[in-house]
Each structure stands twice: as structure tokens, then as C-alpha cells.
Write a protein that holds these residues in place. Sequence first.
Motif: not given
Length: 411
Positions: A162-186
Motif C-alpha cells: 500500500x505505501x508503494x501504491x500511495x506513492x504511485x497514485x499521489x492521491x489527495x487526503x479525501x481519496x486517502x480517507x476513502x481508501x483506508x476506511x475501505x481497506x479496514x472494512x475489507x
Amino acid sequence: MTTVVPTSEEDPALAVVRFTSELAWADAGPEVAEPQVNRLCMEAEECMAMNKWVELASLMLTSADLIFSKVAEKDLECIFTVICNLVTKSESPDEEFEMAKLISGKITQQPNDKPALRLKILFNLYNLLESPYSQFHIYMKALTLAFNGKVTDCIVPSFKKMDSFLKEWNIGISDQRELFLTISNVLKENKSSAKDSFKFLTRYLATFSGEDAYKMSEAKEEAVHAIVDFVKAPDMFQCDLLDMPAVGQLEKDAKYALAYQLLKIFLTQRLDAYLEFHAANSTLLKSYGLVHEDCITKMRLMSLVDLASDESGQIPYALIRDTLRINDDEVELWVVKAITVKLIDCKMDQMNQVVIVSRCTERVFGQHQWETLRTKLAAWRGNIANVISTVQANKVTEDSPLATQGGMMIR
């Protein structure tokens, strides 16, 4: 990544349009079906001639649901490989994103029908994309599909990168929130380690910093979930939740203040504080799914850690007995439990009835702990500097022409 190898003179995209059109109109009879198939094929040829790739993708996906229900899995994957390859023809990131959104939308419409195959097709699409944001969009679609289709095992291994993906995607805070919360639920759906789910939930909460109260309020329920997850977990004894603004907002919240108080007890107080809290709020604890006996067990270990950090390296057996509210013959048992879960390193002096602590885990690691660590490192650095100075001074003495030999001074 899947590669399309043409096996006939007809363009693969046109072949897919012809095949799906014939499938869609098969029950209408040749007289009706043939003109419709020809019309759709002509539309596809026009799209290709004018480089209208988004329109072509839309045309090819018209019968997507029918394809999933009537075509064998091997052929189905082949058809979608051709459709997904259209993104490689895009002339801009925006066009690529539009196609990726269109294709993934169709793939994820029926998550309970062949979910593993749908997920595989999404990953094939991901690997064909060049735009980082398009990749992120498809990954989020894959997360949702894995969750809804109950095939989370297929995507959980990717979280390690995930840390490597985050560097590649370079997404904003709002998208990061959605990502982290979805992963937690998964991870919760996957019944993975509570620590893994908790880690991504805290990463979600950590993104709220210095925001206005309205924006922060959206994290309240997740902050409570994080508190409950921490208290419930039998193998988690340290966290940074108290330092997070998203959690701190609960302290004065009419609905969730007690949840914050519970967290504070587990991280900063001892068993007696928990027992007093439980006496007044037992119904609330049950509503959170917390088991009183399990909470007592955890609080005893947390209290023992607190004793180890407060005392000057030694804890009398009697103090442990009184703090943990146990019998004399249970003291060493609880010390061993704390050692087993790596909360403390110590020796038990049975003769003097004391526990000699050499190391203990901090329940919280905030500013005070950082300052203590800084002081210890400075002292360690000073000691090392003194040792080096002493060694160098001795070396200079040994190399001096006035060195002694056999007790005699050589001049």
C-alpha cells in the motif's frame, strides 16, 4: 498482463461486437437479428475509424450482463480482455479515465455473480492503465467488488504494497480517507488480524488534522469503532488514538464522551478506574460488544505495565496484588502473562518478593515519551563519546616515545 493476439483478419474489437450482438439477438430469428447485428457492426467500424474509443467501449458493453450469464468463463475473460485493451488507444488521461470508469462500472454491477473472475478482469484492466488516478479508481472498484462479492482473500495480499501504491497514485487526503476506511472494512470482512484492520482504521483517523468541526464530525463513529476495536483486542496494548484530533473531539461530545473516557482509562489509568466505570456504564459496554471479564484481563495487564513504568525498576508483590485485585498466589502468574505478551522484561525475586523490571512497553507514545527517549539517547551518546575519548587517550599514551617498557622508562 493479458496480451491480445489476433487469430483472424477481423479486428478483435469488431469480432467482439459481432459475437455479442449475435448472442443478444439470437432469439429474435435471422430476419430480425441479421440487420441489427450489421447495424451494430457498422457503428463499431465508424467508432474505430473516427477514434471514438469511449463510444466503442460503450457499444461493446451493451450486452455485458448477457455475456456474464451465457458465455463460458474462458471466453468471457477473452472478450473482456479485448474490451479492456481499448484503454491503451486513449489519447489523453481523461479519455482513459472515462473508459476505465465505464468498463469497471459494468464489471462490478453484479458482484455476487462470478466475483473472482470479475476481480481478475479488473486487475487486468488496472495493469493496462497508465494514468495513476485511473489505476486508483480501478483499485477502489476492486476493493468494493471483493467486499460485496465476499472474495476478499483475492485482494488482501495487495495491502502489503500500500505505501508503494500511495506513492504511485499521489492521491489527495479525501481519496486517502476513502481508501483506508475501505481497506479496514475489507479486512474485517476477511476476518484478518484485528491489528491489520485497526492499523488502516487509525490511518484513516490520522488524516483528520486541523479541520473544521463540521468536516471532523464525519469521523466520529469511526473513532468510536477504533476505540472499541482497541479495547476488545486481546493482543493490542499500545496506540496513539489519544493524540488524534478525530478521537479527541469525542471528549466533549454528548453522545460519545463515555467512549473517549473508556479509552483514556485503558491507556492512562488502572483496574480500579475501569471497575468504577463499568459499575456505572455496564449497559453501554455491552452495547459495544465488550465482555467484562475480557476487559478485566486486559486492564490487569495494562495496570501491571503502568506499575512497571511508574516504579524505580522494582515492584513489590504486594503492590501488584492490590492493584490487580488478585490473590498472593496469582502474582507471579500475571507477571508471566505480561512477559509472554512482551509487555515487560523482568526477573522475579521470590526471596524479597519484588519484580525487577528491565524494560516495559509504553501504553501511549506521545510528547512525554519522545522527550524521555531523547534524554536517554543524549545520555547514551555522551557515554559513547566518553568511551571513545578514553580509548583514544590510552592509544596516544601507548604510542608516546616516553612509553615504559618492562618497568623502565626509555629516554
